[in-house]
Write a protein that holds these residues in place. Sequence first.
Motif, short mmCIF file in Angstrom:
data_model
loop_
_atom_site.label_atom_id
_atom_site.label_comp_id
_atom_site.label_asym_id
_atom_site.label_seq_id
_atom_site.Cartn_x
_atom_site.Cartn_y
_atom_site.Cartn_z
N ARG A 64 -48.62 46.82 52.82
CA ARG A 64 -49.36 46.05 51.80
C ARG A 64 -50.62 45.42 52.39
O ARG A 64 -51.61 45.21 51.71
CB ARG A 64 -48.47 44.97 51.17
CG ARG A 64 -47.38 45.52 50.27
CD ARG A 64 -47.89 46.01 48.93
NE ARG A 64 -47.98 47.44 48.84
CZ ARG A 64 -48.37 48.11 47.75
NH1 ARG A 64 -48.70 47.48 46.66
NH2 ARG A 64 -48.45 49.41 47.77
N TYR A 100 -53.84 46.01 50.28
CA TYR A 100 -54.62 44.91 49.70
C TYR A 100 -55.88 44.59 50.50
O TYR A 100 -56.85 44.07 49.94
CB TYR A 100 -53.75 43.66 49.50
CG TYR A 100 -52.82 43.83 48.30
CD1 TYR A 100 -53.35 43.97 47.03
CD2 TYR A 100 -51.44 43.89 48.45
CE1 TYR A 100 -52.53 44.16 45.92
CE2 TYR A 100 -50.61 44.07 47.34
CZ TYR A 100 -51.16 44.20 46.09
OH TYR A 100 -50.35 44.38 45.00
N TYR A 121 -50.33 54.14 41.17
CA TYR A 121 -49.00 53.74 40.70
C TYR A 121 -48.24 54.89 40.05
O TYR A 121 -47.01 54.98 40.16
CB TYR A 121 -49.09 52.53 39.77
CG TYR A 121 -49.18 51.25 40.56
CD1 TYR A 121 -48.07 50.74 41.23
CD2 TYR A 121 -50.38 50.58 40.72
CE1 TYR A 121 -48.16 49.60 42.01
CE2 TYR A 121 -50.48 49.43 41.49
CZ TYR A 121 -49.36 48.95 42.14
OH TYR A 121 -49.45 47.82 42.92
N LYS A 174 -44.30 53.74 48.67
CA LYS A 174 -43.94 52.52 47.92
C LYS A 174 -42.57 52.56 47.22
O LYS A 174 -41.78 51.64 47.37
CB LYS A 174 -45.08 52.22 46.94
CG LYS A 174 -44.88 51.01 46.06
CD LYS A 174 -45.19 49.71 46.77
CE LYS A 174 -45.23 48.55 45.80
NZ LYS A 174 -44.85 47.29 46.42
N TYR A 207 -40.26 40.53 48.79
CA TYR A 207 -41.46 40.21 47.99
C TYR A 207 -42.39 39.26 48.76
O TYR A 207 -43.60 39.33 48.64
CB TYR A 207 -41.02 39.58 46.65
CG TYR A 207 -42.00 39.83 45.49
CD1 TYR A 207 -42.17 41.11 44.96
CD2 TYR A 207 -42.74 38.80 44.93
CE1 TYR A 207 -43.04 41.35 43.91
CE2 TYR A 207 -43.62 39.02 43.87
CZ TYR A 207 -43.77 40.30 43.37
OH TYR A 207 -44.64 40.54 42.33
N ILE A 240 -44.37 41.44 51.14
CA ILE A 240 -45.48 42.06 50.40
C ILE A 240 -46.66 41.10 50.32
O ILE A 240 -47.80 41.45 50.58
CB ILE A 240 -45.01 42.40 48.95
CG1 ILE A 240 -44.02 43.56 48.96
CG2 ILE A 240 -46.19 42.68 48.02
CD1 ILE A 240 -43.50 43.96 47.59
N TRP A 289 -50.06 42.97 33.54
CA TRP A 289 -50.74 43.57 34.70
C TRP A 289 -52.16 43.98 34.32
O TRP A 289 -53.06 43.96 35.15
CB TRP A 289 -50.01 44.80 35.22
CG TRP A 289 -48.71 44.57 35.97
CD1 TRP A 289 -47.55 45.26 35.78
CD2 TRP A 289 -48.45 43.66 37.05
NE1 TRP A 289 -46.59 44.82 36.66
CE2 TRP A 289 -47.11 43.84 37.45
CE3 TRP A 289 -49.22 42.70 37.72
CZ2 TRP A 289 -46.52 43.11 38.47
CZ3 TRP A 289 -48.62 41.97 38.74
CH2 TRP A 289 -47.30 42.17 39.11
N GLU A 322 -54.44 42.62 37.08
CA GLU A 322 -55.08 43.54 38.04
C GLU A 322 -56.60 43.52 37.95
O GLU A 322 -57.27 44.23 38.68
CB GLU A 322 -54.53 44.96 37.87
CG GLU A 322 -53.08 45.15 38.32
CD GLU A 322 -52.88 45.12 39.83
OE1 GLU A 322 -53.89 45.02 40.56
OE2 GLU A 322 -51.72 45.15 40.28
N SER A 354 -47.64 49.54 35.62
CA SER A 354 -48.79 49.18 36.44
C SER A 354 -49.87 50.25 36.31
O SER A 354 -51.06 49.93 36.30
CB SER A 354 -48.40 49.03 37.91
OG SER A 354 -47.53 47.95 38.06
N1 GLN Z 1 -47.95 42.68 44.01
C1 GLN Z 1 -46.85 43.59 43.85
C2 GLN Z 1 -46.90 44.66 44.90
O1 GLN Z 1 -47.91 44.91 45.49
C3 GLN Z 1 -46.79 44.20 42.45
C4 GLN Z 1 -48.05 44.90 42.05
C5 GLN Z 1 -47.91 45.71 40.76
O2 GLN Z 1 -46.88 46.28 40.42
N2 GLN Z 1 -48.97 45.86 40.02
O3 GLN Z 1 -45.91 45.29 45.16
#
Ligand code: GLN
Length: 520
Positions: free
Chosen positions: A40, A44, A81, A138, A164, A167, A317, A321, A455
């Motif tokens: 992550r 990110y 996703y 993932k 979590y 993450i 989301w 997002e 997502s």
């Molecule tokens: N922040 C969480 C992750 O990165 C969920 C992100 C999402 O599902 N949009 O796993």
Amino acid sequence: MLPKNDIKLEKRLTTDYEGGTVLGHPKGLFYLFFAELWERFSFYGMRALLTLYMIDVIFQAFVDKDYATAAVYSSYGSLVYASTVIGGRISDKILGMRNSIFLGGILMAIGHFVLAIENNLAFFLALSFIIVGNGFFKPNISTFVGALYPDGDSKKDSGFTIFYMGINIGGWVAPLLCGWLAATYGWHYGFGLAGFGMLSGLLFFWSGIRSGVFGDRGMPPSNGVINHTFLGIKNKFLIPLFSVFAVPLIAFLLSSYKALGDESSMLGDQNLVNVIFKVIGISILGYLAYIIIQSNPDERKKLFVAILITLFMTVFWGFHELSGSVITLFAKRNVDLTGIMTASQTNSLNSMWIIVLAIPISLMWTKLAKSKKNPRTPFKFGMGLLLAGVSFYVLAISGNFANSEGLVPFFYLLLMYFLLSIGELFMSPVGLSKITDLSPKRIVAFMMGVWFLSSAFAFQVVGFIGKELAVESTDANVGGLDTLKIYTDGFLLIAKYSIGAGLIVLLASPLIKKLMGEVH
Ligand code: GLN
């Protein structure tokens, strides 16, 4: 004092995990925790730079650079996703979780390193590597966590909370570091660090395997299908090969964004990815309608609720997002960040609040449950959407406090993420466990896939909003009073939609509760 039997049970639950126990949890959890933290970190860290990199480098000379950036960002998010559904399936049927995690991690690391090359073709290929890689990594790392606990183990939920946190530690630190590197030394360094992050994740996973903490979990299915041959090649080589072949195809899809106002083709102003997602969406809804018809009345009611909460999550989301796109641009153009952080670094704020709030909120549910006051799921979902709406309202009114250069105080952005993160904790972890409770056992894996797709579809919403709020300019430093009103008007509209959706869910919650039967 506990009765004798309970002492035994207690002992079994705390000491009997295969591979060893740390802090009352399977030792393997901590290897997965660090592997996912670093994955992550890369995901990110890269996301924090993505929008600004497209605006400043890839589409720099375009008048409609915001529009093109919104389109590519949305396609990337949707595909990154959606690929998890395919990756999960291939893992279940052929590769097993361990191989999938390695394959996914390697592809993602390649993607991050290719991103460090400043070139448009390399850019689209890199994003595609990350899309395919994430598809394998993932879903499997999350399922692996579940597999560490025996069925019905009450420790599982807190195991997922710990996970979590991992993450979000990645999601918090990475934008700060990658954003700093990008601003100080250049984009390459920021993206490169994300690549090293991914490699560190793989190293943790590998050391977990070496130390034997996973026992025999995550191996390929025992029917040996991994060694079957197709077209003369063994599946274990064929799948990585196909994955690499998929990369240019996905790069083509990503680069099929359209210029602002281009409606020349049969697709109108839609690009290929938009059309693909419409077709997938309609097909899935059709298939779900078919399953509902086939189910017995009790299953039918619960399934209907599972679909409803997935739709609510998509709306949430879809606004949440925006953080990596429109809100990052707003931060760059209209928030006074002097002496605080860069616009990329504001991407860390959501994760920072999640780390601060996750444990207090989960303790709050436990406490409320003790006095039988723990609100039921529809109420939490309604509140989550309401909070998202209020968070955008905060940004909308921040415009009234802008200085003469059109910059609003940082406090508003901080408060906005605080409210949005509470909303996330009211919905995301709760929804995940409700999907498993509400779906008939025979389709629970499919429903998980649909849940992940929420997502993916959310990014179509993000793309739509991003295009609506696109600023037309060739000026790299456009901002201030020129853009403030575009954003605050947009945020006000989002706030109204989200608050409206929240109120509808709250009003409908007595009915939804009835449909849920005994599920809380
Ligand atoms: N922040 C969480 C992750 O990165 C969920 C992100 C999402 O599902 N949009 O796993």
